[in-house]
Write a protein that holds these residues in place. Structure first.
Motif, short mmCIF file in Angstrom:
data_model
loop_
_atom_site.label_atom_id
_atom_site.label_comp_id
_atom_site.label_asym_id
_atom_site.label_seq_id
_atom_site.Cartn_x
_atom_site.Cartn_y
_atom_site.Cartn_z
N VAL A 1 -39.92 -36.67 -2.77
CA VAL A 1 -39.12 -37.86 -2.50
C VAL A 1 -38.54 -37.87 -1.08
O VAL A 1 -38.46 -38.93 -0.43
CB VAL A 1 -38.02 -38.06 -3.57
N GLU A 2 -38.18 -36.69 -0.57
CA GLU A 2 -37.58 -36.66 0.77
C GLU A 2 -38.57 -37.16 1.84
O GLU A 2 -38.15 -37.67 2.88
CB GLU A 2 -37.07 -35.26 1.12
N THR A 3 -39.88 -37.00 1.55
CA THR A 3 -40.88 -37.39 2.56
C THR A 3 -41.08 -38.90 2.62
O THR A 3 -41.72 -39.39 3.55
CB THR A 3 -42.24 -36.72 2.28
N ILE A 4 -40.57 -39.62 1.64
CA ILE A 4 -40.79 -41.08 1.65
C ILE A 4 -39.52 -41.84 2.02
O ILE A 4 -39.54 -43.06 2.15
CB ILE A 4 -41.31 -41.60 0.29
N VAL A 5 -38.40 -41.13 2.20
CA VAL A 5 -37.11 -41.81 2.40
C VAL A 5 -37.16 -42.80 3.56
O VAL A 5 -36.89 -44.00 3.40
CB VAL A 5 -35.98 -40.77 2.60
#
Ligand SMILES: Cc1cc2nc3c(=O)[nH]c(=O)nc-3n(C[C@H](O)[C@H](O)[C@H](O)COP(=O)(O)OP(=O)(O)OC[C@H]3O[C@@H](n4cnc5c(N)ncnc54)[C@H](O)[C@@H]3O)c2cc1C
Length: 266
Positions: free
Chosen positions: A205-209
């Motif tokens: 999820v952190e990579t799409i923020v």
């Protein structure tokens, strides 16, 4: 689901300190369940974002863990709705998953400082991994019951499509217009056969923020972020939110376990 009965696991069927009952349970997958814990006395009021600690006694020892409340803070009659993952090798969750409906347990009063800020009209950015979505369901349900829904963007990362808990509810809110929520799920193992046919975002999820917030034209000066779940995700997502322009004051965090910790029995 556990193959062993509570008695085989040594869980006491009754104890003077038990003050609640497992009232209902829905298994979303073999390792994810929504459970409803009903206290014997009136359900203690809570703030959306808070957690309760539930436990059972094994011999002389209490085994208990904290869980974020997923239900509305305005709907106390059904007890507390919680969203549990079975952690294989864990000390408590294999016991919790072995409990039949009606089993007795102990619940401690709601606690926690990870609470939704009131009187704040900024856009809610709810960033979670796995079961970390639970407090954000409570927050929106509470605002819905208060007749005060606020624009919310759910960024939720899981390993498998089947693990996207509460997806139907949040997508249902958007589809009906009941709640101005946008659900942005991401799958971290897109090449696993279990995720065949997935056409949405991929990666943790952190990579799409930053990309997701950019695509949705989120103004960082008019957003407040709540992060919940895996500690490594939270550290990484916080950096991404800062890079997107959110000030520290607008980032709230709830870590489900200390970084680097492995399940007790693993
Ligand atoms: C404030 C707070 C709220 C929490 N709310 C929830 C919740 O709503 N739902 C929930 O499932 N858990 C939640 N947890 C985690 C929960 O308290 C337990 O740590 C978890 O259920 C594992 O317990 P265990 O005894 O089986 O594992 P333990 O033997 O205690 O092992 C803990 C390890 O299991 C892993 N783990 C812990 N929780 C998870 C999880 N949710 N998903 C994947 N791996 C995990 C981590 O590696 C962790 O180090 C919360 C924790 C805190 C501090």
């Amino acid at each position: 689901m556990s193959q062993q009965s509570p008695a085989e696991l040594g869980i006491l069927a009754d104890d003077p300190a038990y003050n609640a009952t497992l009232a209902a349970r829905i298994d979303d997958t073999d390792t994810l369940a929504r459970v409803w814990i009903k206290p014997d006395a009136a359900t203690t009021p809570f703030e959306p974002g808070q957690y309760v600690t539930i436990g059972v006694k094994v011999g002389e020892k209490w085994l208990q863990r904290p869980y974020s409340i997923a239900s509305s803070a305005r709907a106390l009659d059904g007890g507390y709705e919680l969203y549990l993952r079975l952690v294989r090798g864990g000390a408590f969750t294999p016991l919790a998953f072995a409990l039949p409906i009606g089993h007795r347990m102990r619940v401690l009063p709601p606690k926690g400082r990870f609470m939704m800020q009131e009187n704040d009209s900024r856009v809610h950015l709810f960033v979670s991994s796995g079961t970390g979505i639970a407090p954000f369901v409570s927050m929106a349900r509470t605002l819905l019951d208060d007749g005060a829904p606020r624009r919310a963007i759910y960024l939720n990362g899981v390993s498998y499509v089947s693990d996207l808990g509460y997806r139907d509810i949040i997508d249902g809110w958007s589809a009906s217009g009941a709640y101005p929520a946008t659900y942005v799920p991401t799958i971290s193992r897109p090449n696993d056969p279990a995720n065949a046919g997935w056409g949405g975002r991929t990666g943790r999820v952190e990579t799409i923020v930053r990309a997701a917030l950019g695509d949705l034209a989120v103004d960082p000066a008019n957003a407040v972020a709540y992060l919940c779940g895996n500690p490594e995700m939270i550290v990484a997502a916080e950096k991404e939110l800062s890079a997107y322009g959110l000030p520290d004051e607008a980032i709230h965090k709830e870590l489900y376990w200390p970084a680097g910790k492995q399940p007790t029995g693993a």
